[in-house]
Design a protein around this motif. Structure first.
Motif, short mmCIF file in Angstrom:
data_model
loop_
_atom_site.label_atom_id
_atom_site.label_comp_id
_atom_site.label_asym_id
_atom_site.label_seq_id
_atom_site.Cartn_x
_atom_site.Cartn_y
_atom_site.Cartn_z
N LEU A 16 0.73 -1.15 0.03
CA LEU A 16 -0.05 0.02 -0.03
C LEU A 16 0.94 1.25 -0.11
O LEU A 16 1.75 1.30 0.96
CB LEU A 16 -0.77 -0.10 1.44
CG LEU A 16 -1.70 1.15 1.58
CD1 LEU A 16 -2.79 1.48 0.32
CD2 LEU A 16 -2.39 1.32 2.78
N ASN A 17 0.64 2.08 -0.90
CA ASN A 17 1.29 3.55 -1.19
C ASN A 17 0.45 4.47 -0.90
O ASN A 17 -0.53 4.61 -1.77
CB ASN A 17 2.08 3.59 -2.26
CG ASN A 17 2.91 4.81 -2.51
OD1 ASN A 17 3.00 5.41 -1.69
ND2 ASN A 17 3.41 4.90 -3.80
N THR A 18 0.46 5.39 0.13
CA THR A 18 -0.68 6.56 0.19
C THR A 18 0.13 7.71 -0.41
O THR A 18 1.28 8.00 -0.25
CB THR A 18 -0.90 6.82 1.64
OG1 THR A 18 0.07 7.05 2.51
CG2 THR A 18 -1.63 5.47 2.40
N GLY A 19 -0.59 8.62 -0.88
CA GLY A 19 0.15 9.91 -1.32
C GLY A 19 -1.13 11.10 -1.50
O GLY A 19 -2.37 10.83 -1.24
N ARG A 20 -0.66 11.82 -2.70
CA ARG A 20 -1.25 12.88 -3.06
C ARG A 20 -2.01 13.01 -4.36
O ARG A 20 -1.30 12.16 -5.29
CB ARG A 20 -0.62 14.11 -2.66
CG ARG A 20 -0.12 14.36 -1.32
CD ARG A 20 0.99 15.40 -1.36
NE ARG A 20 1.20 16.07 -0.02
CZ ARG A 20 2.17 15.59 0.85
NH1 ARG A 20 2.94 14.48 0.30
NH2 ARG A 20 2.27 15.90 2.10
N ILE A 21 -2.85 13.91 -4.55
CA ILE A 21 -3.10 14.10 -5.95
C ILE A 21 -2.84 15.57 -6.22
O ILE A 21 -3.30 16.42 -5.10
CB ILE A 21 -4.62 13.45 -6.56
CG1 ILE A 21 -5.43 14.12 -5.72
CG2 ILE A 21 -4.42 12.33 -6.36
CD1 ILE A 21 -6.90 14.08 -6.16
N VAL A 22 -2.71 16.12 -7.18
CA VAL A 22 -2.65 17.50 -7.46
C VAL A 22 -3.60 18.23 -7.01
O VAL A 22 -3.69 19.24 -6.45
CB VAL A 22 -2.34 17.84 -9.29
CG1 VAL A 22 -2.18 19.35 -9.43
CG2 VAL A 22 -1.11 17.37 -9.76
N GLU A 23 -5.11 18.23 -7.22
CA GLU A 23 -5.89 18.90 -6.90
C GLU A 23 -6.23 18.86 -5.30
O GLU A 23 -6.88 19.89 -4.69
CB GLU A 23 -7.51 18.53 -7.50
CG GLU A 23 -7.27 18.31 -8.82
CD GLU A 23 -6.75 17.12 -9.81
OE1 GLU A 23 -6.58 17.21 -10.77
OE2 GLU A 23 -6.31 16.37 -8.99
N GLN A 24 -6.02 17.84 -4.80
CA GLN A 24 -6.03 17.69 -3.23
C GLN A 24 -4.79 17.55 -2.79
O GLN A 24 -4.35 16.39 -2.41
CB GLN A 24 -7.07 16.45 -2.78
CG GLN A 24 -8.38 16.75 -3.51
CD GLN A 24 -9.05 17.69 -2.39
OE1 GLN A 24 -8.81 17.99 -1.35
NE2 GLN A 24 -10.49 17.82 -2.62
N TRP A 25 -3.89 18.54 -2.61
CA TRP A 25 -2.51 18.56 -2.27
C TRP A 25 -2.46 17.82 -0.77
O TRP A 25 -1.44 16.88 -0.64
CB TRP A 25 -1.89 19.76 -2.36
CG TRP A 25 -0.37 19.88 -2.09
CD1 TRP A 25 0.02 20.42 -0.94
CD2 TRP A 25 0.70 18.97 -2.68
NE1 TRP A 25 1.42 19.96 -0.75
CE2 TRP A 25 1.75 18.90 -1.85
CE3 TRP A 25 0.53 18.04 -3.83
CZ2 TRP A 25 2.76 18.57 -2.32
CZ3 TRP A 25 1.85 17.32 -3.98
CH2 TRP A 25 2.88 17.76 -3.35
N HIS A 26 -3.07 18.40 0.09
CA HIS A 26 -2.70 17.84 1.50
C HIS A 26 -3.84 16.93 1.91
O HIS A 26 -4.20 16.06 1.24
CB HIS A 26 -2.27 19.08 2.63
CG HIS A 26 -1.03 18.71 3.20
ND1 HIS A 26 -0.97 18.34 4.43
CD2 HIS A 26 0.13 18.87 2.85
CE1 HIS A 26 0.11 18.32 4.83
NE2 HIS A 26 0.91 18.80 3.98
#
Length: 171
Positions: free
Chosen positions: A60-70
């Motif tokens: 599992l890798n968690t992270g961000r997307i551009v529109e929802q940065w944080h």
């Protein structure tokens, strides 16, 4: 930074030519150090990742997307952004999804050694084979309940990239 006075426009990078505190002719200069050299600490690598096995075969890798940065605490309050981004979900490479008999928008249960979370899966080409990706901005999709509580011993940074998980279809 650095700005030697209020009228100075600032510099792009510290410790290299263009920084007003770097002496003329130096490729780099770490001011604040008597010898002008950087201090580097080498520490032995410690593998803190969960072990994959037959029961937990994906990372599992968690992270961000551009529109929802944080974490969505600011961006998710803006209606056009909230409306334009999908709610929390899992993403999986089509190769893995096909092997498990999953299709996009299907409901799945993802389980780690730390917890379980249900959600929709989006089948894409972007996560690597053998991994599952999930963003952490949706306060109704608490992805962090699946991740390990292990941390880097020096920086104390949580290890949100190495949790072993199992993915199952929900009928």
């Amino acid at each position: 930074w650095p700005c030697p006075d209020e009228s100075h426009p600032g510099t792009t990078r510290r410790y290299i030519p263009g920084d007003p505190f770097v002496p003329e002719g130096k490729e780099s200069y770490f001011y604040g150090k008597k010898d002008g050299k950087a201090t580097v600490f080498l520490t032995p690598y410690q593998d803190r990742s969960d072990q994959l096995d037959e029961e937990f075969e994906f990372v599992l890798n968690t992270g961000r997307i551009v529109e929802q940065w944080h974490t969505g605490t600011m961006t998710d309050r803006i209606a056009i952004i909230r409306k334009g981004t999908p709610r929390g979900h899992f993403e999986m490479h089509r190769f893995d999804a096909t092997r498990l008999g999953l299709s996009s928008n299907q409901k799945v249960k993802v389980t780690s050694r730390y917890g379980t979370l249900e959600g929709r899966v989006k089948v894409t080409e972007s996560p690597r084979v053998g991994t599952v990706f999930a963003c952490f901005y949706d306060d109704q999709f608490m992805i962090n309940q699946l991740v390990t509580d292990k941390r880097d011993p020096f920086s104390k940074q949580p290890d949100f990239k190495t949790t072993a998980v199992r993915v199952e279809a929900i009928s």
